[in-house]
Design a protein around this motif. Structure first.
Motif, short mmCIF file in Angstrom:
data_model
loop_
_atom_site.label_atom_id
_atom_site.label_comp_id
_atom_site.label_asym_id
_atom_site.label_seq_id
_atom_site.Cartn_x
_atom_site.Cartn_y
_atom_site.Cartn_z
N ILE A 86 -0.19 13.73 -49.79
CA ILE A 86 -1.01 13.27 -50.92
C ILE A 86 -1.33 14.44 -51.84
CG2 ILE A 86 -3.18 12.17 -51.58
CD1 ILE A 86 -3.20 10.80 -48.84
N ALA A 87 -1.69 15.59 -51.24
CA ALA A 87 -2.03 16.76 -52.04
C ALA A 87 -0.84 17.23 -52.86
CB ALA A 87 -2.52 17.88 -51.14
N GLY A 88 0.35 17.24 -52.24
CA GLY A 88 1.55 17.67 -52.97
C GLY A 88 1.89 16.72 -54.11
N ASN A 89 1.65 15.44 -53.91
CA ASN A 89 1.93 14.45 -54.96
C ASN A 89 0.94 14.53 -56.11
OD1 ASN A 89 4.27 13.15 -54.30
ND2 ASN A 89 3.31 11.27 -53.61
N THR A 90 -0.33 14.76 -55.78
CA THR A 90 -1.38 14.69 -56.79
C THR A 90 -1.85 16.05 -57.30
OG1 THR A 90 -3.14 14.69 -55.12
CG2 THR A 90 -2.22 12.55 -55.74
N GLY A 91 -1.63 17.10 -56.51
CA GLY A 91 -2.14 18.42 -56.86
C GLY A 91 -3.62 18.59 -56.61
N LEU A 92 -4.22 17.67 -55.83
CA LEU A 92 -5.67 17.66 -55.63
C LEU A 92 -6.05 18.16 -54.23
CD1 LEU A 92 -6.56 14.16 -57.15
CD2 LEU A 92 -6.61 16.40 -58.29
N THR A 93 -7.25 18.74 -54.14
CA THR A 93 -7.82 19.13 -52.86
C THR A 93 -8.52 17.92 -52.23
OG1 THR A 93 -9.91 19.75 -53.88
CG2 THR A 93 -8.24 21.48 -53.69
N ASN A 236 6.17 19.04 -54.53
CA ASN A 236 6.08 17.59 -54.47
C ASN A 236 5.50 17.20 -53.11
OD1 ASN A 236 8.35 17.52 -52.56
ND2 ASN A 236 9.62 17.96 -54.35
N GLY A 237 5.29 15.90 -52.91
CA GLY A 237 4.69 15.44 -51.68
C GLY A 237 5.52 15.74 -50.46
N LYS A 238 6.84 15.65 -50.59
CA LYS A 238 7.73 15.91 -49.45
C LYS A 238 7.58 17.34 -48.96
CE LYS A 238 12.59 15.74 -48.04
NZ LYS A 238 13.98 15.43 -48.48
N VAL A 239 7.57 18.30 -49.89
CA VAL A 239 7.40 19.70 -49.52
C VAL A 239 6.03 19.92 -48.87
CG1 VAL A 239 7.20 22.07 -50.40
CG2 VAL A 239 9.00 20.55 -51.25
N GLY A 240 4.99 19.30 -49.43
CA GLY A 240 3.66 19.42 -48.85
C GLY A 240 3.60 18.87 -47.44
N PHE A 241 4.27 17.75 -47.22
CA PHE A 241 4.30 17.13 -45.88
C PHE A 241 5.01 18.03 -44.88
CE2 PHE A 241 6.28 14.60 -42.59
CZ PHE A 241 5.27 13.73 -42.20
N ILE A 242 6.21 18.49 -45.22
CA ILE A 242 7.01 19.26 -44.27
C ILE A 242 6.36 20.61 -43.96
CG2 ILE A 242 9.23 20.43 -43.95
CD1 ILE A 242 10.51 18.19 -45.61
N ARG A 365 -5.45 1.96 -53.30
CA ARG A 365 -4.96 2.31 -54.65
C ARG A 365 -3.43 2.31 -54.74
NH1 ARG A 365 -9.53 3.96 -57.39
NH2 ARG A 365 -11.22 4.70 -56.05
N ARG A 366 -2.76 1.97 -53.65
CA ARG A 366 -1.31 1.82 -53.62
C ARG A 366 -0.57 3.06 -54.14
NH1 ARG A 366 -0.59 -3.36 -52.17
NH2 ARG A 366 -2.25 -4.85 -52.66
N GLY A 367 -1.01 4.22 -53.66
CA GLY A 367 -0.31 5.46 -53.95
C GLY A 367 -0.52 6.04 -55.33
N GLN A 368 -1.64 5.72 -55.97
CA GLN A 368 -1.89 6.24 -57.32
C GLN A 368 -3.38 6.40 -57.55
OE1 GLN A 368 0.59 7.09 -59.73
NE2 GLN A 368 -1.23 8.10 -60.57
N PHE A 369 -3.88 7.66 -57.55
CA PHE A 369 -5.27 7.90 -57.88
C PHE A 369 -5.48 7.75 -59.39
CE2 PHE A 369 -5.81 10.83 -54.02
CZ PHE A 369 -6.53 9.87 -53.31
#
Length: 432
Positions: A86-93, A236-242, A365-369
């Motif tokens: 989520i953080a990688g996708n949104t850039g949020l803490t 991106n989210g994938k990099v953040g996850f891995i 929110r179905r994947g969108q803040f």
């Protein structure tokens, strides 16, 4: 519904403030090779060794102990990695995400509990440096005040300068720590007689499986909740996850394994003490120094992010210095010794935050803040009530041994949040 909109925040300044009140822009995102060492350095924490020491003597090395370590750290790693996505996708803490599920005022509880936990551990770490030098290097206790003063501000230096400084420290320190620990563990394996010797060691006071997994997951689940402070820099989210999964599954797992291994062989989970027994005093001191630095700077950085969000200011570095000063007086006054059990207890109340944020993002929110600038209610009651109920469930689980307490807190928080969100009157809980 009462809504609050914060006054416009000045555009984030380049440099060491690191975007505490907004998403990390695309221009500041970092590759996997930069992100993974920072997250790994965060997980290489001395306290985790002692958690491994609690479970090591209670299980046969293979397959029981190894299986427990793998399962426990996979649970922890997946939890942190999902937040990392989520953080990688949104850039949020985490503290910024909490505004959407707890409300503009309600989210300040998240700021407080995350920030206070981190500053308490920072004080404990500074005092621990003095105690180690007393025991291992023979430094007089009369010097402890100066030692604590020095390390309190030395360890926060990289956090003050931000992600780039922490990145370079981790790239140098993490490989060095892995090499030093690997050397010590190889000597320990020889001392015990290899795999056959490990298998032949007597089992002491077996722990229930649920208790052992709770220890493994619970030791660093509060850290996993705040790993978004760095995974938000992922491309991106994938990099953040891995990157987060590798750091928490392998990094935390390596520390748990090391503590358990050393406890089985020497009856001592602290690998630094073990290295002293092995005649590697200098290596042990270097390992401990790097271990503490890479964790302490992440700890005070997390406090600065929470503090900046609580007071809605982009001047993150002020909270690095202010937090270090607060920790200094806590360490000097000996308050840190009384805080440890309380801070561990707070670890029970932190995981539900992550469960609520994940449910809010993926299900509600179905994947969108929404945009951070959009009006938010002062309190989002489904999030607040779900948090209170899930924390009670986690606390009860911890007290009476109902399964894995942190996991119970995370899952119950997510389920309760979804149910309450759907049943709450839309006039009180509408999309802003």
């Amino acid at each position: 519904m009462t809504t609050l909109t914060d006054p416009p925040v000045a555009p984030p300044r380049p440099g060491n403030e690191d975007y505490p009140l907004g998403p990390v822009p695309a221009s500041a995102r970092r590759p996997f090779i930069s992100l993974a060492p920072i997250l790994a350095g965060f997980t290489l924490y001395s306290g985790t060794l002692f958690a491994g020491g609690l479970i090591g003597p209670s299980f046969q090395f293979w397959p029981n102990l190894i299986g427990l370590i793998l399962i426990g750290n996979l649970i922890l790693g997946l939890y942190a990695a999902l937040l990392g996505y989520i953080a990688g996708n949104t850039g949020l803490t985490t503290v910024l995400m909490a505004r959407f599920s707890f409300g503009n005022v309600g989210s300040r509880w998240v700021d407080f509990i995350l920030g206070f936990t981190q500053i308490g551990w920072y004080a404990w770490g500074s005092a621990l440096m003095a105690q180690l030098l007393n025991r291992l290097a023979g430094v007089p206790e009369s010097w402890n005040g100066l030692i604590i003063l020095f390390f309190t501000y030395a360890f926060c230096s990289t956090a003050y300068f931000g992600y780039t400084a922490m990145d370079w420290l981790s790239r140098l320190a993490v490989p060095a720590m892995v090499v030093l620990m690997g050397l010590s563990l190889s000597i320990a394996a020889g001392d015990v007689g290899g795999f056959a010797g490990l298998q032949a060691l007597a089992i002491e006071d077996p722990l229930p499986l649920s208790a052992a997994i709770t220890i493994i997951v619970g030791t660093f689940v509060s850290g996993g909740t705040q790993a978004t402070n760095w995974s938000r820099f992922a491309r991106n989210g994938k990099v953040g996850f891995i990157a987060t999964l590798i750091a928490f599954f392998l990094g935390n797992g390596f520390l748990i394994f090391s503590g358990a291994f050393c406890a089985k062989v020497y009856g001592e989970p602290d690998i630094v003490q073990v290295m002293v027994q092995q005649g590697l005093l200098v290596g042990g001191l270097i390992l401990f120094f790097l271990n503490m630095w890479t964790t302490q700077d992440n700890t005070i950085y997390a406090f600065s992010i929470a503090g900046a969000n609580m007071f809605r200011t982009s001047k993150r570095t002020l909270f690095v210095l202010g937090g270090a000063t607060l920790a200094l007086f806590m360490a000097w006054g000996g308050i840190y010794a009384m805080l440890v059990n309380y801070l561990i207890l707070l670890g029970t109340f932190i995981p539900p935050i992550g469960g609520i944020i994940m449910a809010d993002y993926w299900i509600y929110r179905r994947g969108q803040f929404p945009a951070l600038e959009s009006p938010q209610p002062a309190f989002r009651w489904p999030g607040i009530l779900a948090y209170i109920l899930a924390s009670a469930i986690a606390y009860g689980s911890n007290q009476w041994g109902w399964g894995i307490a942190p996991v119970n807190g995370i899952v119950s928080a997510a389920v309760l949040y979804v149910l309450l969100s759907k049943s709450w009157p839309s006039t009180e809980y509408s999309q802003d």
